[in-house]
Design an enzyme around this catalytic site. Structure first.
Site, PDB file in Angstrom:
ATOM      1  N   TYR A  94       0.812   2.660 -13.835  1.00  0.00           N
ATOM      2  CA  TYR A  94       0.112   3.922 -13.558  1.00  0.00           C
ATOM      3  C   TYR A  94      -1.292   4.012 -14.133  1.00  0.00           C
ATOM      4  CZ  TYR A  94       4.391   5.510 -11.435  1.00  0.00           C
ATOM      5  OH  TYR A  94       5.472   5.632 -10.601  1.00  0.00           O
ATOM      6  N   GLY A 136       0.771  -1.238   0.000  1.00  0.00           N
ATOM      7  CA  GLY A 136       0.000   0.000   0.000  1.00  0.00           C
ATOM      8  C   GLY A 136       0.798   1.282   0.000  1.00  0.00           C
ATOM      9  N   PHE A 188      11.680  14.521 -16.872  1.00  0.00           N
ATOM     10  CA  PHE A 188      11.759  15.222 -15.589  1.00  0.00           C
ATOM     11  C   PHE A 188      11.737  14.204 -14.458  1.00  0.00           C
ATOM     12  CE2 PHE A 188       7.366  15.327 -17.179  1.00  0.00           C
ATOM     13  CZ  PHE A 188       6.684  14.674 -16.184  1.00  0.00           C
TER      14      PHE A 188
END
Length: 426
Positions: A135, A104, A426
Site C-alpha cells: 500500500y 491492474g 475493520f
C-alpha cells in the site's frame, strides 16, 4: 461515481446484497480461509453496500476483485493539547482473484476509491494492511504502531496513585453475544474514542451486528466474553476476551486472549487489567491493540517484564491534502509551503500553504509561493497522528528541506503529546 473505466480495461461496478456469494468467492480465492469459520448468512451484515464495489473485465458478469469501505471516525490531534474526530472511510476486504493478479485490478479499485472520496470531499482514507509491501505505492503510510503484550497469570500492575480508586470499582463478565452486551460495549466505545488519540470509531451498524457468536470460529476457545467495569452502577470500561483451556502433565495451562480493552479513565483500565490476569486455570494473558507508551506496559514493569511484539497499526492516506491538514489541529504556530509529491492523486501534487495560528488552528490551501519543503504524501500520512515526526522522516531522506528551519517548524507543529492507539480492526 458508479463506475470507472481505467486504461487497463477494468470496470469498477457497484455491488449489492445480491452479489454476496460472488464477493465471498473472490475473497476466499484471495485469502483461502476456512469457510466453515464464517457464517455466510451474516458475515457481511455490517457492510455498507453503497461503499462496496467489484472489479470486472466484462461489465460485471465476472468479478476479478472486490473492496468495501466502512464509514468510520478517527481521533486525531486537535488544536494545542486537544483532540478532534474526523471522518475516515476504512478500506477493507480488498481482494484480487489469483487469476487476475498483476493486471491492474488493484490499481483500478484504489483509483476508484480515491476518486470517489475526492468527489465527496473526504480528507483521508485508512486501512490495515494484510501485506505491508503493497500500500505504500498507493500513498498510504503507517501512522500508528500496534503492541501486543504477553504476561503471566498474576502479573503485578503497580500504580500507587490509582490503587484506592481502582479498588472501589466493580467488575463482572458475561457472554458478548447479547443485545445488552453489544449495546453497552458500543456506548462505551464511542465515549472513549473521543479522548483516545488514534482511536477508530465503529459505525452504529458495526456496533449492532459485530461480536455475534459463531461456534466454528472459536477454534478451541470459549465463546467471546466481555468484562465490564463500573463505578456506582455506571459502566466505565470493558474488555473483550476469550479463554482457552489446555493441560500439560496434569497442570492447567490456559490462556486469556484480550482483544480489546476500553476505559473512560485510568482507574477503570487498572481494575480491568488486574481482574484479567487473575483467572483460575490460566497461565498466560495476552493483550492486543495496545500502544507503544501504553499504561499496561509500564504498570507491569516495562519492556523487560513482559513479552512484546510490535506491528504496523493503522495506515493512513491523505486523499485531499488541503482538507486533511485543515481538519486536524497543531501543537504550535506554523507557516510553511509544502510541495506535495503524489503521483496517484494528481489533484494533490502541487504547492500548499499550511498556516497555523497561535491557537493551533490550521488552514491548508493551494498556493503559488516558493516551496519550503518537498514532501511525499506518504510522509504526511505517517505524521498525521503526531507520532512519526517530520524531522525523523527528513533524517531518513524522505522529506527535502528547501528553507532552513522549515522541517523543524512543521515537525513541532504536527507532533502530539502522546502516542496514538493503533485503532480497532475493520
Amino acid at each position: 461515481m458508479d463506475s470507472q473505466q481505467p486504461a487497463a480495461g477494468v470496470t469498477v461496478v457497484p455491488l449489492g446484497p445480491r452479489d454476496r456469494d460472488r464477493l465471498l468467492g473472490v475473497d476466499a480465492a484471495a485469502f483461502f480461509f476456512d469457510p466453515s469459520q464464517h457464517d455466510p448468512e451474516h458475515v457481511l451484515d455490517y457492510f455498507e453496500w453503497p461503499r462496496t464495489f467489484g472489479a470486472s473485465r466484462d461489465g460485471g458478469s465476472t468479478l476479478c476483485g472486490v473492496y468495501t469501505a466502512f464509514g468510520l471516525g478517527l481521533t486525531v490531534p486537535g488544536p494545542l493539547d486537544a483532540l478532534a474526530t474526523v471522518p475516515m472511510p476504512g478500506l477493507s476486504w480488498v481482494s484480487v482473484h489469483p487469476d487476475h493478479r498483476r493486471r491492474g485490478v488493484l490499481r483500478a479499485m484504489l483509483d476508484h476509491h480515491f476518486a470517489q472520496l475526492h468527489e465527496q470531499g473526504v480528507g483521508i482514507s485508512g486501512l490495515h494492511a494484510a501485506e505491508p509491501a503493497i500500500y505504500g505505492r498507493f500513498g498510504y503510510a503507517v501512522a500508528s504502531l500496534e503492541v501486543h503484550l504477553s504476561m503471566g497469570r498474576g502479573a503485578t500492575f503497580t500504580a500507587p496513585s490509582l490503587d484506592e480508586e481502582a479498588g472501589r470499582l466493580q467488575t463482572r463478565f458475561m457472554p458478548m453475544d447479547s443485545d445488552e452486551a453489544r449495546a453497552q460495549v458500543h456506548r462505551l466505545h464511542v465515549a472513549a474514542t473521543a479522548s483516545t488519540l488514534g482511536a477508530v470509531t465503529r459505525s452504529d451498524l458495526m456496533g449492532r451486528v459485530l461480536f455475534r457468536d459463531h461456534p466454528p470460529a472459536r477454534v478451541g476457545r470459549e465463546p467471546q466474553q466481555v468484562m465490564f467495569c463500573s463505578r456506582d452502577g455506571e459502566a466505565t470500561g470493558y474488555a473483550r476476551f476469550t479463554r482457552s483451556g489446555t493441560w500439560e502433565d496434569g497442570s492447567p495451562k490456559g490462556t486469556v486472549a484480550v482483544t480489546e480493552v476500553v476505559a473512560l479513565d485510568e482507574a477503570s483500565l487498572l481494575a480491568l487489567a488486574r481482574r484479567l490476569v487473575d483467572f483460575d486455570l490460566t497461565t498466560t494473558v495476552t493483550f492486543d491493540q495496545r500502544s507503544t507508551d501504553d499504561p499496561l506496559l509500564w504498570w507491569a514493569g516495562g519492556p523487560r517484564a513482559v513479552e512484546i511484539s510490535t506491528y504496523d497499526g493503522l495506515w493512513l492516506r491523505l486523499v485531499d491534502v488541503g482538507r486533511a491538514l485543515s481538519e486536524r489541529g497543531y501543537a504550535t504556530a506554523c507557516d510553511v509551503v509544502l510541495e506535495v509529491v503524489d503521483e496517484v492523486c494528481p489533484w494533490n501534487q502541487r504547492r500548499w500553504r499550511l498556516s497555523v495560528d497561535d491557537k493551533g488552528v490550521g488552514r491548508c490551501s493551494p498556493t503559488s509561493d516558493p516551496a519550503d519543503l518537498r514532501i511525499p504524501v506518504q510522509a504526511l500520512g505517517a505524521a498525521y497522528l503526531g507520532s512519526r515526526s517530520i524531522a525523523s522522516q527528513a533524517q531518513r531522506g524522505v522529506v527535502e528541506e528547501l528553507r532552513t528551519g522549515a522541517v523543524r517548524q512543521l515537525s513541532l507543529a504536527m507532533r502530539a503529546d502522546r502516542e496514538p492507539m493503533p485503532g480497532i480492526a475493520f
